[in-house]
Write a protein that holds these residues in place. Sequence first.
Motif, PDB file in Angstrom:
ATOM      1  N   GLN A  40       0.825  -1.206   0.000  1.00  0.00           N
ATOM      2  CA  GLN A  40       0.000   0.000   0.000  1.00  0.00           C
ATOM      3  C   GLN A  40       0.866   1.266   0.000  1.00  0.00           C
ATOM      4  OE1 GLN A  40      -3.226  -0.291  -0.550  1.00  0.00           O
ATOM      5  NE2 GLN A  40      -2.838  -2.505  -0.547  1.00  0.00           N
ATOM      6  N   VAL A  41       1.951   1.214   0.757  1.00  0.00           N
ATOM      7  CA  VAL A  41       2.885   2.350   0.769  1.00  0.00           C
ATOM      8  C   VAL A  41       3.515   2.515  -0.612  1.00  0.00           C
ATOM      9  CG1 VAL A  41       5.023   3.252   1.789  1.00  0.00           C
ATOM     10  CG2 VAL A  41       3.339   2.124   3.231  1.00  0.00           C
ATOM     11  N   LEU A  42       3.859   1.402  -1.230  1.00  0.00           N
ATOM     12  CA  LEU A  42       4.423   1.438  -2.581  1.00  0.00           C
ATOM     13  C   LEU A  42       3.415   2.009  -3.573  1.00  0.00           C
ATOM     14  CD1 LEU A  42       6.981   0.715  -4.124  1.00  0.00           C
ATOM     15  CD2 LEU A  42       5.995  -1.534  -4.545  1.00  0.00           C
ATOM     16  N   ARG A  43       2.135   1.650  -3.422  1.00  0.00           N
ATOM     17  CA  ARG A  43       1.086   2.187  -4.290  1.00  0.00           C
ATOM     18  C   ARG A  43       0.981   3.700  -4.136  1.00  0.00           C
ATOM     19  NH1 ARG A  43      -3.805   3.899  -3.182  1.00  0.00           N
ATOM     20  NH2 ARG A  43      -3.741   2.998  -1.099  1.00  0.00           N
ATOM     21  N   VAL A  44       0.997   4.166  -2.892  1.00  0.00           N
ATOM     22  CA  VAL A  44       0.925   5.613  -2.639  1.00  0.00           C
ATOM     23  C   VAL A  44       2.148   6.309  -3.234  1.00  0.00           C
ATOM     24  CG1 VAL A  44       0.957   7.371  -0.818  1.00  0.00           C
ATOM     25  CG2 VAL A  44      -0.531   5.377  -0.596  1.00  0.00           C
ATOM     26  N   PHE A  45       3.316   5.684  -3.113  1.00  0.00           N
ATOM     27  CA  PHE A  45       4.544   6.254  -3.673  1.00  0.00           C
ATOM     28  C   PHE A  45       4.415   6.403  -5.196  1.00  0.00           C
ATOM     29  CE2 PHE A  45       8.763   5.889  -5.543  1.00  0.00           C
ATOM     30  CZ  PHE A  45       9.473   6.838  -4.822  1.00  0.00           C
ATOM     31  N   ILE A  46       3.953   5.347  -5.857  1.00  0.00           N
ATOM     32  CA  ILE A  46       3.822   5.390  -7.322  1.00  0.00           C
ATOM     33  C   ILE A  46       2.771   6.416  -7.734  1.00  0.00           C
ATOM     34  CG2 ILE A  46       3.090   4.050  -9.342  1.00  0.00           C
ATOM     35  CD1 ILE A  46       4.422   1.619  -7.982  1.00  0.00           C
ATOM     36  N   ASP A  47       1.660   6.480  -7.009  1.00  0.00           N
ATOM     37  CA  ASP A  47       0.634   7.477  -7.305  1.00  0.00           C
ATOM     38  C   ASP A  47       1.166   8.889  -7.083  1.00  0.00           C
ATOM     39  OD1 ASP A  47      -1.120   5.469  -7.947  1.00  0.00           O
ATOM     40  OD2 ASP A  47      -2.211   5.540  -6.027  1.00  0.00           O
ATOM     41  N   SER A  48       1.997   9.066  -6.070  1.00  0.00           N
ATOM     42  CA  SER A  48       2.576  10.387  -5.782  1.00  0.00           C
ATOM     43  C   SER A  48       3.546  10.801  -6.875  1.00  0.00           C
ATOM     44  CB  SER A  48       3.285  10.378  -4.433  1.00  0.00           C
ATOM     45  OG  SER A  48       2.376  10.121  -3.403  1.00  0.00           O
ATOM     46  N   VAL A  49       4.332   9.842  -7.377  1.00  0.00           N
ATOM     47  CA  VAL A  49       5.251  10.148  -8.475  1.00  0.00           C
ATOM     48  C   VAL A  49       4.458  10.559  -9.708  1.00  0.00           C
ATOM     49  CG1 VAL A  49       6.913   9.135 -10.093  1.00  0.00           C
ATOM     50  CG2 VAL A  49       7.149   8.716  -7.657  1.00  0.00           C
ATOM     51  N   GLY A  52       3.173  13.997  -9.493  1.00  0.00           N
ATOM     52  CA  GLY A  52       4.186  15.050  -9.435  1.00  0.00           C
ATOM     53  C   GLY A  52       4.417  15.596  -8.040  1.00  0.00           C
ATOM     54  N   ALA A  53       4.369  14.756  -7.039  1.00  0.00           N
ATOM     55  CA  ALA A  53       4.581  15.183  -5.654  1.00  0.00           C
ATOM     56  C   ALA A  53       6.030  15.638  -5.463  1.00  0.00           C
ATOM     57  CB  ALA A  53       4.260  14.041  -4.698  1.00  0.00           C
ATOM     58  N   GLY A  54       6.245  16.400  -4.415  1.00  0.00           N
ATOM     59  CA  GLY A  54       7.566  16.924  -4.121  1.00  0.00           C
ATOM     60  C   GLY A  54       8.528  15.838  -3.638  1.00  0.00           C
ATOM     61  N   GLN A  55       9.806  16.191  -3.694  1.00  0.00           N
ATOM     62  CA  GLN A  55      10.847  15.234  -3.320  1.00  0.00           C
ATOM     63  C   GLN A  55      10.755  14.851  -1.839  1.00  0.00           C
ATOM     64  OE1 GLN A  55      14.818  16.585  -4.115  1.00  0.00           O
ATOM     65  NE2 GLN A  55      15.710  14.582  -3.699  1.00  0.00           N
ATOM     66  N   ALA A  56      10.401  15.780  -0.988  1.00  0.00           N
ATOM     67  CA  ALA A  56      10.305  15.491   0.445  1.00  0.00           C
ATOM     68  C   ALA A  56       9.245  14.428   0.711  1.00  0.00           C
ATOM     69  CB  ALA A  56       9.981  16.767   1.215  1.00  0.00           C
ATOM     70  N   THR A  57       8.124  14.523   0.023  1.00  0.00           N
ATOM     71  CA  THR A  57       7.064  13.538   0.189  1.00  0.00           C
ATOM     72  C   THR A  57       7.522  12.164  -0.277  1.00  0.00           C
ATOM     73  OG1 THR A  57       5.402  15.247  -0.181  1.00  0.00           O
ATOM     74  CG2 THR A  57       4.685  12.967  -0.419  1.00  0.00           C
ATOM     75  N   LEU A  58       8.210  12.114  -1.408  1.00  0.00           N
ATOM     76  CA  LEU A  58       8.683  10.845  -1.951  1.00  0.00           C
ATOM     77  C   LEU A  58       9.739  10.203  -1.038  1.00  0.00           C
ATOM     78  CD1 LEU A  58       8.893  11.734  -5.749  1.00  0.00           C
ATOM     79  CD2 LEU A  58       7.077  10.511  -4.536  1.00  0.00           C
ATOM     80  N   VAL A  59      10.626  11.026  -0.503  1.00  0.00           N
ATOM     81  CA  VAL A  59      11.644  10.500   0.413  1.00  0.00           C
ATOM     82  C   VAL A  59      10.982   9.963   1.675  1.00  0.00           C
ATOM     83  CG1 VAL A  59      13.570  11.189   1.906  1.00  0.00           C
ATOM     84  CG2 VAL A  59      13.526  11.907  -0.486  1.00  0.00           C
ATOM     85  N   ARG A  60       9.991  10.678   2.183  1.00  0.00           N
ATOM     86  CA  ARG A  60       9.287  10.228   3.375  1.00  0.00           C
ATOM     87  C   ARG A  60       8.599   8.878   3.130  1.00  0.00           C
ATOM     88  NH1 ARG A  60       5.548  14.104   3.978  1.00  0.00           N
ATOM     89  NH2 ARG A  60       7.192  15.616   4.242  1.00  0.00           N
ATOM     90  N   LEU A  61       7.937   8.741   1.982  1.00  0.00           N
ATOM     91  CA  LEU A  61       7.278   7.472   1.647  1.00  0.00           C
ATOM     92  C   LEU A  61       8.294   6.344   1.467  1.00  0.00           C
ATOM     93  CD1 LEU A  61       4.513   8.731  -0.806  1.00  0.00           C
ATOM     94  CD2 LEU A  61       4.173   7.662   1.435  1.00  0.00           C
ATOM     95  N   ALA A  62       9.432   6.661   0.861  1.00  0.00           N
ATOM     96  CA  ALA A  62      10.468   5.645   0.682  1.00  0.00           C
ATOM     97  C   ALA A  62      11.023   5.191   2.037  1.00  0.00           C
ATOM     98  CB  ALA A  62      11.592   6.183  -0.201  1.00  0.00           C
ATOM     99  N   LEU A  63      11.198   6.131   2.949  1.00  0.00           N
ATOM    100  CA  LEU A  63      11.689   5.776   4.282  1.00  0.00           C
ATOM    101  C   LEU A  63      10.666   4.953   5.057  1.00  0.00           C
ATOM    102  CD1 LEU A  63      13.535   9.060   5.331  1.00  0.00           C
ATOM    103  CD2 LEU A  63      14.538   6.860   4.679  1.00  0.00           C
TER     104      LEU A  63
END
Length: 123
Positions: A40-49, A52-63
Motif C-alpha cells: 500500500q505504501v508502494l502504491r501511494v509512492f507510485i501514485d505520488s510520483v 508530481g509530488a515533491g521530493q520530500a514527500t517521496l523520500v518520506r514514503l520511501a523511508l
Amino acid sequence: MELAAVGFLLGKYLKPQSARLGLLSLVTVTMTGLHLLNPQVLRVFIDSVAAGAGQATLVRLALVYLGFAMARHVLAACGSYLGESISWWATNSLRADLFSHCLQAGLPFHRSKTPGEMIERID
C-alpha cells in the motif's frame, strides 16, 4: 492419538510458555500486517510520483517503506527465535517426563530394551 490427548499434551507442555506464545502470536500478527501494508505504501509512492509530488514527500514514503520492510525482517527473526525457543522447551520437558516414566518402569521392561534403543525412543 485422540483429540483430548493432544489437548492435554498441548496444555501440559505449552501452558508454562503461554506468555511467550502470546508474544509469538503478536509478532506474527504484526509481521503479517506489515506485509500487507508495504504494498500500500508502494502504491501511494507510485501514485505520488505520477501526480508530481515533491521530493520530500517521496523520500518520506520511501523511508516508511524501508522502515516497514526492516521491521518485518526484525520481527521475522524474533518470531523464529521465539518459536524455536518454545518448541525446544516443550520437547525437552516432554523428554524429561518420558525419561522419568522409563526410569520407573519395571526390570522386565528394561531387560527387553537395549540402552541404545531406549535413548533413540526417548529422543
